[in-house]
Motif scaffolding. Structure first.
Motif, PDB file in Angstrom:
ATOM      1  N   ALA A 518       0.821  -1.223   0.000  1.00 52.17           N
ATOM      2  CA  ALA A 518       0.000   0.000   0.000  1.00 52.17           C
ATOM      3  C   ALA A 518       0.848   1.264   0.000  1.00 52.17           C
ATOM      4  CB  ALA A 518      -0.925  -0.009   1.211  1.00 52.17           C
ATOM      5  N   ASP A 519       1.939   1.262   0.765  1.00 53.61           N
ATOM      6  CA  ASP A 519       2.795   2.452   0.846  1.00 53.61           C
ATOM      7  C   ASP A 519       3.406   2.791  -0.517  1.00 53.61           C
ATOM      8  OD1 ASP A 519       2.256   2.741   3.500  1.00 53.61           O
ATOM      9  OD2 ASP A 519       4.039   1.648   4.177  1.00 53.61           O
ATOM     10  N   GLU A 520       3.871   1.759  -1.228  1.00 51.69           N
ATOM     11  CA  GLU A 520       4.474   1.974  -2.551  1.00 51.69           C
ATOM     12  C   GLU A 520       3.440   2.510  -3.548  1.00 51.69           C
ATOM     13  OE1 GLU A 520       7.855  -1.602  -2.348  1.00 51.69           O
ATOM     14  OE2 GLU A 520       5.822  -2.040  -3.031  1.00 51.69           O
ATOM     15  N   ILE A 521       2.231   1.954  -3.482  1.00 47.50           N
ATOM     16  CA  ILE A 521       1.151   2.416  -4.382  1.00 47.50           C
ATOM     17  C   ILE A 521       0.800   3.870  -4.073  1.00 47.50           C
ATOM     18  CG2 ILE A 521      -1.289   2.107  -4.984  1.00 47.50           C
ATOM     19  CD1 ILE A 521      -0.815  -0.943  -4.561  1.00 47.50           C
ATOM     20  N   LYS A 522       0.740   4.215  -2.769  1.00 46.09           N
ATOM     21  CA  LYS A 522       0.389   5.582  -2.364  1.00 46.09           C
ATOM     22  C   LYS A 522       1.437   6.586  -2.844  1.00 46.09           C
ATOM     23  CE  LYS A 522      -1.203   8.243   1.627  1.00 46.09           C
ATOM     24  NZ  LYS A 522      -1.650   8.164   3.023  1.00 46.09           N
ATOM     25  N   VAL A 523       2.716   6.216  -2.708  1.00 43.82           N
ATOM     26  CA  VAL A 523       3.807   7.103  -3.168  1.00 43.82           C
ATOM     27  C   VAL A 523       3.675   7.374  -4.662  1.00 43.82           C
ATOM     28  CG1 VAL A 523       6.303   7.216  -3.573  1.00 43.82           C
ATOM     29  CG2 VAL A 523       5.442   6.505  -1.336  1.00 43.82           C
ATOM     30  N   GLN A 524       3.386   6.324  -5.445  1.00 42.85           N
ATOM     31  CA  GLN A 524       3.238   6.480  -6.892  1.00 42.85           C
ATOM     32  C   GLN A 524       2.024   7.344  -7.239  1.00 42.85           C
ATOM     33  OE1 GLN A 524       5.206   5.711  -9.384  1.00 42.85           O
ATOM     34  NE2 GLN A 524       3.760   6.407 -10.950  1.00 42.85           N
ATOM     35  N   ALA A 525       0.914   7.105  -6.523  1.00 42.27           N
ATOM     36  CA  ALA A 525      -0.311   7.879  -6.781  1.00 42.27           C
ATOM     37  C   ALA A 525      -0.087   9.360  -6.498  1.00 42.27           C
ATOM     38  CB  ALA A 525      -1.464   7.338  -5.940  1.00 42.27           C
ATOM     39  N   ILE A 526       0.606   9.663  -5.388  1.00 40.69           N
ATOM     40  CA  ILE A 526       0.911  11.064  -5.040  1.00 40.69           C
ATOM     41  C   ILE A 526       1.815  11.681  -6.108  1.00 40.69           C
ATOM     42  CG2 ILE A 526       2.135  12.520  -3.377  1.00 40.69           C
ATOM     43  CD1 ILE A 526       1.058  10.601  -1.170  1.00 40.69           C
ATOM     44  N   LYS A 527       2.775  10.881  -6.589  1.00 43.66           N
ATOM     45  CA  LYS A 527       3.679  11.337  -7.647  1.00 43.66           C
ATOM     46  C   LYS A 527       2.887  11.720  -8.901  1.00 43.66           C
ATOM     47  CE  LYS A 527       7.513   8.969  -7.642  1.00 43.66           C
ATOM     48  NZ  LYS A 527       8.461   7.862  -7.949  1.00 43.66           N
ATOM     49  N   GLU A 528       1.782  10.968  -9.129  1.00 44.70           N
ATOM     50  CA  GLU A 528       0.947  11.225 -10.312  1.00 44.70           C
ATOM     51  C   GLU A 528      -0.129  12.277 -10.051  1.00 44.70           C
ATOM     52  OE1 GLU A 528      -0.586   7.582 -11.884  1.00 44.70           O
ATOM     53  OE2 GLU A 528       1.386   6.663 -12.094  1.00 44.70           O
ATOM     54  N   GLY A 529      -0.117  12.888  -8.857  1.00 48.11           N
ATOM     55  CA  GLY A 529      -1.026  14.014  -8.607  1.00 48.11           C
ATOM     56  C   GLY A 529      -2.153  13.760  -7.632  1.00 48.11           C
ATOM     57  N   MET A 530      -2.185  12.605  -6.972  1.00 46.95           N
ATOM     58  CA  MET A 530      -3.266  12.343  -6.021  1.00 46.95           C
ATOM     59  C   MET A 530      -3.144  13.253  -4.795  1.00 46.95           C
ATOM     60  SD  MET A 530      -4.336   8.828  -4.005  1.00 46.95           S
ATOM     61  CE  MET A 530      -3.131   8.978  -2.671  1.00 46.95           C
ATOM     62  N   THR A 531      -4.261  13.819  -4.378  1.00 42.81           N
ATOM     63  CA  THR A 531      -4.323  14.631  -3.163  1.00 42.81           C
ATOM     64  C   THR A 531      -4.768  13.737  -2.014  1.00 42.81           C
ATOM     65  OG1 THR A 531      -4.992  16.546  -4.490  1.00 42.81           O
ATOM     66  CG2 THR A 531      -5.341  16.692  -2.116  1.00 42.81           C
ATOM     67  N   THR A 532      -4.015  13.701  -0.919  1.00 43.62           N
ATOM     68  CA  THR A 532      -4.403  12.861   0.214  1.00 43.62           C
ATOM     69  C   THR A 532      -5.576  13.499   0.963  1.00 43.62           C
ATOM     70  OG1 THR A 532      -2.931  13.934   1.795  1.00 43.62           O
ATOM     71  CG2 THR A 532      -2.011  12.099   0.499  1.00 43.62           C
ATOM     72  N   ILE A 533      -6.208  12.695   1.813  1.00 43.14           N
ATOM     73  CA  ILE A 533      -7.345  13.199   2.610  1.00 43.14           C
ATOM     74  C   ILE A 533      -6.930  14.414   3.432  1.00 43.14           C
ATOM     75  CG2 ILE A 533      -8.726  12.661   4.673  1.00 43.14           C
ATOM     76  CD1 ILE A 533      -9.298   9.937   3.539  1.00 43.14           C
ATOM     77  N   LEU A 534      -5.772  14.336   4.072  1.00 39.89           N
ATOM     78  CA  LEU A 534      -5.321  15.442   4.921  1.00 39.89           C
ATOM     79  C   LEU A 534      -5.059  16.701   4.088  1.00 39.89           C
ATOM     80  CD1 LEU A 534      -4.634  16.279   7.796  1.00 39.89           C
ATOM     81  CD2 LEU A 534      -2.311  15.445   7.439  1.00 39.89           C
ATOM     82  N   GLU A 535      -4.446  16.536   2.918  1.00 40.10           N
ATOM     83  CA  GLU A 535      -4.194  17.691   2.042  1.00 40.10           C
ATOM     84  C   GLU A 535      -5.503  18.320   1.570  1.00 40.10           C
ATOM     85  OE1 GLU A 535       0.016  15.970   0.154  1.00 40.10           O
ATOM     86  OE2 GLU A 535      -1.832  15.925  -1.012  1.00 40.10           O
ATOM     87  N   ASP A 536      -6.456  17.471   1.191  1.00 42.36           N
ATOM     88  CA  ASP A 536      -7.754  17.977   0.739  1.00 42.36           C
ATOM     89  C   ASP A 536      -8.432  18.749   1.873  1.00 42.36           C
ATOM     90  OD1 ASP A 536      -9.858  18.211  -1.231  1.00 42.36           O
ATOM     91  OD2 ASP A 536     -10.998  16.744  -0.075  1.00 42.36           O
ATOM     92  N   GLY A 537      -8.313  18.206   3.086  1.00 39.55           N
ATOM     93  CA  GLY A 537      -8.896  18.874   4.246  1.00 39.55           C
ATOM     94  C   GLY A 537      -8.268  20.232   4.507  1.00 39.55           C
ATOM     95  N   ILE A 538      -6.933  20.301   4.424  1.00 37.03           N
ATOM     96  CA  ILE A 538      -6.236  21.571   4.684  1.00 37.03           C
ATOM     97  C   ILE A 538      -6.622  22.617   3.634  1.00 37.03           C
ATOM     98  CG2 ILE A 538      -3.975  22.681   4.811  1.00 37.03           C
ATOM     99  CD1 ILE A 538      -2.925  19.959   5.902  1.00 37.03           C
ATOM    100  N   GLN A 539      -6.797  22.174   2.379  1.00 36.27           N
ATOM    101  CA  GLN A 539      -7.239  23.105   1.330  1.00 36.27           C
ATOM    102  C   GLN A 539      -8.625  23.662   1.646  1.00 36.27           C
ATOM    103  OE1 GLN A 539      -6.807  20.800  -2.272  1.00 36.27           O
ATOM    104  NE2 GLN A 539      -4.567  20.788  -2.116  1.00 36.27           N
ATOM    105  N   LYS A 540      -9.479  22.825   2.251  1.00 37.53           N
ATOM    106  CA  LYS A 540     -10.824  23.286   2.621  1.00 37.53           C
ATOM    107  C   LYS A 540     -10.772  24.215   3.838  1.00 37.53           C
ATOM    108  CE  LYS A 540     -13.639  19.686   0.499  1.00 37.53           C
ATOM    109  NZ  LYS A 540     -12.767  18.852  -0.289  1.00 37.53           N
TER     110      LYS A 540
END
Length: 557
Positions: A518-540
């Motif tokens: 899961a950690d490796e998949i998450k790193v790749q997804a973030i690299k491709e532009g995925m916004t994490t829950i915490l980041e989305d929350g901070i933007q709000k």
């Protein structure tokens, strides 16, 4: 306002077709609703946007009563009967001016009558029917006063009698349900203690103590709710589940009833399921523009899986219903297996899980595949059998929607493989994973800005997170609500989602094939532009929609 007037106003926006509005007009007739309210009920437009459009077209001032404090002194100017008859409510007095919300601000006869009666200048504002109906509930007493009145009628008889049909008990039960609905509660808790019974409401995800009742009334109320939910009234040692209904001015409300025995007696929890309070529009759930595009693209695919993940009460079912609303049309056959079926949806075949007849998620899903479906929703994938059937359904040309209990989007993929699914099947079927949480929104009526220094902020968030989402500055401007009558002095009104949308791209498919964690998949997804829950929350938080405290409360990171 005639239906044609409203149609013309809405059509000019270019957002809704004439054919769709004709369909809504027919639905309004069938449901006994006004056309104006049905446009909102069908999720075509928010009540606030429609109200503003109508007011602008007629040259009226608009007021959103949901976000406006209604002063007791102003409310008393117009008697309740007159207010309901005229669909008008006085909400503010400023000097010699009385502000009145009306569905017809052009009713000069009524305005002149008010001016004559109160010797004040009347300032009329347009308000929608839905908004006015909700605001008219302000004429009701608060629940504590109402219960006091009920108990005074015959409190001793209510305490001594063993009959659940006693008038005070029926009144108390009806008041509990009606007041919960009017205050936007999602759940009612009735909890027995040694010497009392405590009523609590869950509003915007947080429990609030409402009123204490005498202990002897508790058993009578439990019996009353058992009768309404068609449960056994002589069973006190086993858990029971049922369903009841009650009527409001807005229509029928379904209530899911759960009764369990605890040390001090029986506790009842009731979940209010009002379809009219639920807006099935993806745009209104809180997705960012980028995430909304990814989800919308996945919805248009004819096959594959869209998964919503998160803890209980994080809004997963709401997200799936919003997607169903988008894809629901006469050209496709949509079937669901749910536990329980929370909301009836016209045009969708909904199956209720029933373990006593061995109708499980897996068996229901297997049966659905013989019903020529195009789109399938499975309430939850919780075992290997259901996972395999869902994957095979997605492989054979069906769009499958479902939920899982995982903490983030990336963890969902290894979870499938833990349930025995082959990596090549997982990589070729999952289109999108939506991880989510629900946060309370700032009350717009009493919201105020404040500044927080970098040194203070770094106590709550990590330095890299601050740099990535807000940039490094000496101080930041955030917003917080102080609390007012509109938000019951909580500082929050309503809820919204914060999201993490993982799109299964070619690179991630390759990682799944190689059994990446899961950690490796998450790193790749973030690299491709995925916004994490915490980041989305901070933007709000930065945009003033919620607070840092709320984001940290639900993200626990």
């Amino acid at each position: 306002m005639t239906n044609e007037d409203i149609k013309k106003i809405v059509l000019e926006t270019g957002l809704i077709t004439e054919e769709k509005l004709k369909e809504v007009e027919e639905l309004a007739k069938d449901n006994g609703e006004s056309f104006e309210e049905e446009v909102v009920n069908q999720g075509l437009m928010s009540d606030e946007n429609l109200g503003q459009l109508i007011a602008d077209s007629k040259g009226y001032h608009y007021v959103n009563l949901k976000n406006t404090e209604i002063e007791d002194e102003a409310l008393a100017v117009i008697p309740e009967v007159v207010a309901k008859n005229q669909m008008a409510i006085a909400y503010s007095i400023a000097g010699d001016t009385l502000k009145v919300a009306m569905h017809d601000p052009g009713n000069l006869d009524f305005i002149h009558l008010l001016e004559k009666k109160g010797s004040k200048f009347i300032e009329p504002y347009f308000a929608t029917l839905r908004d006015l109906k909700q605001a008219l509930n302000k004429y009701r007493k608060n629940i504590t006063e109402e219960f006091d009145d009920i108990m005074k009628v015959n409190v001793e008889e209510a305490k001594k009698s063993a009959k659940a049909e006693d008038l005070p008990v029926i009144k108390i039960a009806d008041t509990l349900l009606a007041y919960a609905y009017q205050n936007g509660a999602s759940d009612i808790h009735l909890e027995p203690y040694e010497k009392k019974s405590l009523v609590r409401y869950r509003i915007d995800g947080v429990l609030h103590d409402v009123v204490d009742l005498p202990k002897k009334v508790h058993d009578l109320l439990i019996t009353r709710f058992k009768i309404l939910a068609k449960l056994r009234i002589d069973e006190h040692r086993a858990a029971q589940d049922g369903k009841l209904q009650f009527m409001t001015e807005d229509g029928r409300v379904d209530v899911r009833v759960s009764i369990v025995p605890i040390t001090e007696g029986e506790k009842v929890v009731m979940r209010l399921l009002s379809a009219k309070n639920r807006q099935y529009r993806l745009e209104s759930l809180g997705f960012s523009d980028k995430d909304l595009k990814i989800v919308s693209k996945a919805i248009k695919k004819p096959h594959g899986m869209i998964l919503a993940t998160g803890p209980t009460g994080s809004g997963k079912t709401t997200t799936l219903y919003a997607i169903l609303y988008v894809v629901n049309s006469r050209e496709v056959n949509i079937s669901t297996v749910e536990d329980p079926v929370e909301y009836d949806m016209e045009g969708v075949n909904q199956i209720q899980v029933n373990r006593t007849t061995d109708l499980t998620f897996a068996n229901g899903l297997r049966s659905l595949l013989r019903q020529d479906p195009d789109i399938i929703m499975v309430g939850e994938i919780r075992d290997e059998e259901t996972a395999n059937i869902a994957i095979n359904a997605a492989m054979t040309g069906h769009l499958v929607l479902s939920t899982l209990h995982t903490n983030d989007a990336a963890t969902t993929i290894p979870r499938f493989m833990d349930m025995g699914a082959e990596p090549f099947l997982v990589s070729s079927t999952i289109n999108v994973v939506i991880a989510q949480r629900l946060v309370r929104k700032n009350c717009v009526k009493c919201m105020a800005s404040y500044t927080i220094t970098y040194e203070e902020l770094v106590k709550s968030l990590t330095a890299p997170m601050i740099a990535q989402t807000l940039g490094k500055k000496k101080s930041y401007r955030f917003y917080q609500s102080k609390g007012c009558a509109v938000c019951h002095h909580s500082g929050y009104r309503g809820r919204m989602g914060i999201y993490e949308v993982l799109e299964v791209t070619p690179a991630i498919k390759e990682m799944i094939m190689q059994r990446a964690n899961a950690d490796e998949i998450k790193v790749q997804a973030i690299k491709e532009g995925m916004t994490t829950i915490l980041e989305d929350g901070i933007q709000k938080v930065a945009s003033g929609q919620t607070t840092i405290e709320e984001i940290l409360r639900v993200s626990k990171e």
